[in-house]
Design a protein around this motif. Structure first.
Motif, PDB file in Angstrom:
ATOM      1  N   ASP A 124       0.854  -1.184   0.000  1.00 29.13           N
ATOM      2  CA  ASP A 124       0.000   0.000   0.000  1.00 29.13           C
ATOM      3  C   ASP A 124       0.893   1.237   0.000  1.00 29.13           C
ATOM      4  O   ASP A 124       1.653   1.472   0.949  1.00 29.13           O
ATOM      5  N   CYS A 125       0.798   2.017  -1.073  1.00 33.32           N
ATOM      6  CA  CYS A 125       1.632   3.210  -1.232  1.00 33.32           C
ATOM      7  C   CYS A 125       0.814   4.489  -1.082  1.00 33.32           C
ATOM      8  O   CYS A 125       1.248   5.567  -1.521  1.00 33.32           O
ATOM      9  N   THR A 126      -0.376   4.387  -0.490  1.00 30.38           N
ATOM     10  CA  THR A 126      -1.269   5.543  -0.431  1.00 30.38           C
ATOM     11  C   THR A 126      -1.172   6.321   0.875  1.00 30.38           C
ATOM     12  O   THR A 126      -1.748   7.403   0.985  1.00 30.38           O
ATOM     13  N   GLY A 127      -0.467   5.795   1.858  1.00 28.10           N
ATOM     14  CA  GLY A 127      -0.352   6.470   3.146  1.00 28.10           C
ATOM     15  C   GLY A 127       0.992   7.154   3.323  1.00 28.10           C
ATOM     16  O   GLY A 127       1.794   7.259   2.385  1.00 28.10           O
ATOM     17  N   GLU A 128       1.236   7.591   4.538  1.00 29.04           N
ATOM     18  CA  GLU A 128       2.495   8.269   4.836  1.00 29.04           C
ATOM     19  C   GLU A 128       3.675   7.317   4.707  1.00 29.04           C
ATOM     20  O   GLU A 128       4.788   7.730   4.332  1.00 29.04           O
ATOM     21  N   HIS A 129       3.446   6.043   5.040  1.00 33.69           N
ATOM     22  CA  HIS A 129       4.502   5.035   4.963  1.00 33.69           C
ATOM     23  C   HIS A 129       4.080   3.916   4.015  1.00 33.69           C
ATOM     24  O   HIS A 129       2.926   3.484   4.029  1.00 33.69           O
ATOM     25  N   LEU A 130       5.002   3.439   3.179  1.00 35.41           N
ATOM     26  CA  LEU A 130       4.728   2.265   2.361  1.00 35.41           C
ATOM     27  C   LEU A 130       4.640   1.047   3.271  1.00 35.41           C
ATOM     28  O   LEU A 130       5.451   0.869   4.177  1.00 35.41           O
ATOM     29  N   LYS A 131       3.626   0.200   3.021  1.00 36.32           N
ATOM     30  CA  LYS A 131       3.372  -0.908   3.934  1.00 36.32           C
ATOM     31  C   LYS A 131       2.942  -2.158   3.175  1.00 36.32           C
ATOM     32  O   LYS A 131       2.067  -2.101   2.307  1.00 36.32           O
ATOM     33  N   VAL A 132       3.564  -3.286   3.502  1.00 37.42           N
ATOM     34  CA  VAL A 132       3.165  -4.569   2.933  1.00 37.42           C
ATOM     35  C   VAL A 132       1.799  -4.956   3.485  1.00 37.42           C
ATOM     36  O   VAL A 132       1.594  -4.963   4.697  1.00 37.42           O
ATOM     37  N   VAL A 133       0.855  -5.265   2.588  1.00 39.97           N
ATOM     38  CA  VAL A 133      -0.468  -5.717   3.025  1.00 39.97           C
ATOM     39  C   VAL A 133      -0.727  -7.170   2.629  1.00 39.97           C
ATOM     40  O   VAL A 133      -1.707  -7.764   3.064  1.00 39.97           O
ATOM     41  N   ARG A 134       0.151  -7.739   1.788  1.00 38.66           N
ATOM     42  CA  ARG A 134       0.135  -9.186   1.532  1.00 38.66           C
ATOM     43  C   ARG A 134       1.551  -9.636   1.221  1.00 38.66           C
ATOM     44  O   ARG A 134       2.191  -9.115   0.315  1.00 38.66           O
ATOM     45  N   SER A 135       2.035 -10.596   1.987  1.00 40.34           N
ATOM     46  CA  SER A 135       3.350 -11.163   1.709  1.00 40.34           C
ATOM     47  C   SER A 135       3.253 -12.088   0.509  1.00 40.34           C
ATOM     48  O   SER A 135       2.228 -12.748   0.292  1.00 40.34           O
ATOM     49  N   GLY A 136       4.338 -12.146  -0.269  1.00 41.61           N
ATOM     50  CA  GLY A 136       4.291 -12.991  -1.458  1.00 41.61           C
ATOM     51  C   GLY A 136       5.657 -13.207  -2.061  1.00 41.61           C
ATOM     52  O   GLY A 136       6.635 -13.479  -1.361  1.00 41.61           O
ATOM     53  N   ALA A 137       5.731 -13.062  -3.380  1.00 39.95           N
ATOM     54  CA  ALA A 137       6.917 -13.451  -4.140  1.00 39.95           C
ATOM     55  C   ALA A 137       8.158 -12.619  -3.831  1.00 39.95           C
ATOM     56  O   ALA A 137       9.279 -13.117  -3.946  1.00 39.95           O
ATOM     57  N   ILE A 138       7.973 -11.360  -3.449  1.00 37.18           N
ATOM     58  CA  ILE A 138       9.103 -10.486  -3.122  1.00 37.18           C
ATOM     59  C   ILE A 138       9.177 -10.346  -1.605  1.00 37.18           C
ATOM     60  O   ILE A 138       8.226  -9.877  -0.979  1.00 37.18           O
ATOM     61  N   SER A 139      10.275 -10.745  -1.016  1.00 34.92           N
ATOM     62  CA  SER A 139      10.392 -10.740   0.448  1.00 34.92           C
ATOM     63  C   SER A 139      10.622  -9.335   0.985  1.00 34.92           C
ATOM     64  O   SER A 139      11.065  -8.427   0.260  1.00 34.92           O
ATOM     65  N   ILE A 140      10.355  -9.159   2.267  1.00 36.56           N
ATOM     66  CA  ILE A 140      10.585  -7.869   2.912  1.00 36.56           C
ATOM     67  C   ILE A 140      12.075  -7.513   2.870  1.00 36.56           C
ATOM     68  O   ILE A 140      12.434  -6.337   2.733  1.00 36.56           O
ATOM     69  N   GLU A 141      12.935  -8.508   2.953  1.00 40.08           N
ATOM     70  CA  GLU A 141      14.373  -8.252   2.892  1.00 40.08           C
ATOM     71  C   GLU A 141      14.765  -7.679   1.530  1.00 40.08           C
ATOM     72  O   GLU A 141      15.570  -6.729   1.446  1.00 40.08           O
ATOM     73  N   GLU A 142      14.199  -8.237   0.468  1.00 35.92           N
ATOM     74  CA  GLU A 142      14.470  -7.724  -0.878  1.00 35.92           C
ATOM     75  C   GLU A 142      13.933  -6.306  -1.043  1.00 35.92           C
ATOM     76  O   GLU A 142      14.582  -5.439  -1.633  1.00 35.92           O
ATOM     77  N   LEU A 143      12.732  -6.070  -0.528  1.00 36.28           N
ATOM     78  CA  LEU A 143      12.128  -4.744  -0.632  1.00 36.28           C
ATOM     79  C   LEU A 143      12.982  -3.697   0.080  1.00 36.28           C
ATOM     80  O   LEU A 143      13.185  -2.591  -0.434  1.00 36.28           O
ATOM     81  N   ARG A 144      13.494  -4.059   1.253  1.00 38.90           N
ATOM     82  CA  ARG A 144      14.235  -3.085   2.060  1.00 38.90           C
ATOM     83  C   ARG A 144      15.633  -2.798   1.513  1.00 38.90           C
ATOM     84  O   ARG A 144      16.234  -1.806   1.910  1.00 38.90           O
ATOM     85  N   VAL A 145      16.122  -3.611   0.612  1.00 41.39           N
ATOM     86  CA  VAL A 145      17.362  -3.265  -0.077  1.00 41.39           C
ATOM     87  C   VAL A 145      17.140  -2.003  -0.919  1.00 41.39           C
ATOM     88  O   VAL A 145      18.023  -1.153  -1.049  1.00 41.39           O
ATOM     89  N   VAL A 146      15.949  -1.851  -1.459  1.00 40.32           N
ATOM     90  CA  VAL A 146      15.611  -0.711  -2.317  1.00 40.32           C
ATOM     91  C   VAL A 146      15.015   0.434  -1.515  1.00 40.32           C
ATOM     92  O   VAL A 146      15.377   1.600  -1.691  1.00 40.32           O
ATOM     93  N   VAL A 147      14.067   0.098  -0.608  1.00 42.25           N
ATOM     94  CA  VAL A 147      13.401   1.103   0.241  1.00 42.25           C
ATOM     95  C   VAL A 147      13.476   0.612   1.683  1.00 42.25           C
ATOM     96  O   VAL A 147      12.613  -0.145   2.137  1.00 42.25           O
ATOM     97  N   PRO A 148      14.490   1.020   2.419  1.00 36.94           N
ATOM     98  CA  PRO A 148      14.695   0.494   3.776  1.00 36.94           C
ATOM     99  C   PRO A 148      13.528   0.742   4.725  1.00 36.94           C
ATOM    100  O   PRO A 148      13.315  -0.035   5.661  1.00 36.94           O
TER     101      PRO A 148
END
Length: 227
Positions: A189-213
């Motif tokens: 969800d990119c509509t709030g003040e903070h980007l937030k995972v609302v469903r875990s899936g193919a891209i892990s949180i670790e991978e996401l945080r390499v780009v957007v910590p």
């Protein structure tokens, strides 16, 4: 009557793309392979097609389908106020298993259901899906299964669940040996003040945080908020 095409066969591939385009133009539904699971698709700008998609799944308007697009550049035509962090994720993981919920352009003449002014976008990493999207434009696509049932990992499973509610089935082979091998896309969800995972899936949180910590994991509260 539903028609099935084996897209790994050159002749059937061409015929399948043509048949899928015709069905979509006629406000009907198709099933297509993606890089995650099989999807049921309709023209995103056809209220009738989207309504048929939701009916085929046994889903109400409170659960609107995501929209698949052929390239990242299309995002600006469908969404507004796109955060820089969302753009970074799109650049890093599209095409791929990442869906971004964004504020929809208010001028769009579509009806995906009760979206509350948002749209969920993804560029799939599948050659057949991308070829079709380049021909048709944005498609409303949800997993090819009845609501509450396992997502279809092959065309057989999709046909068993959706039957004649779908005009054209594009058979691209198995998406994995079992459900654990074919994860759905990760939704942010990119509509709030903070980007937030609302469903875990193919891209892990670790991978996401390499780009957007600073992206928040599923169930994680923003800094300063109580759990």
């Amino acid at each position: 009557m539903s028609t099935r095409f084996l897209v790994s066969n050159e002749q059937e591939h061409a015929a399948g793309i043509t048949a899928a385009k015709a069905a979509l133009a006629d406000k009907r539904c198709i099933v297509l392979p993606t890089d995650t699971v099989y999807g049921i698709g309709a023209d995103a700008f056809s209220a009738q097609g989207v309504a048929m998609l939701l009916a085929a799944k046994g889903r109400g308007r409170t659960m609107p389908p995501p929209v698949l697009i052929a390239q990242t550049a299309t995002m600006d035509g469908l969404a507004r106020d796109i955060p820089d962090a969302a753009r970074k994720l799109a650049e890093a993981f599209w095409p791929g298993g990442l869906t971004l919920i964004l504020q929809a352009q208010p001028s769009l003449t579509w009806d995906l259901g009760e979206t509350r002014g948002t749209v969920a976008l993804r560029v799939p990493n599948d050659d057949t899906a991308l070829e079709l999207l380049r021909e048709t434009g944005p498609l409303a696509v949800s997993s090819a299964n009845r609501t509450g049932q396992p997502a279809a990992l092959d065309a057989d499973s999709a046909m068993e669940q959706l039957g004649e509610s779908v005009d054209v089935y594009l058979d691209g082979g198995s998406r994995g040996e079992n459900s654990a091998d074919a994860l759905p896309s990760t939704i942010i969800d990119c509509t709030g003040e903070h980007l937030k995972v609302v469903r875990s899936g193919a891209i892990s949180i670790e991978e996401l945080r390499v780009v957007v910590p600073e992206v928040l994991d599923l169930g994680q509260d923003a800094p300063g908020q109580r759990a």
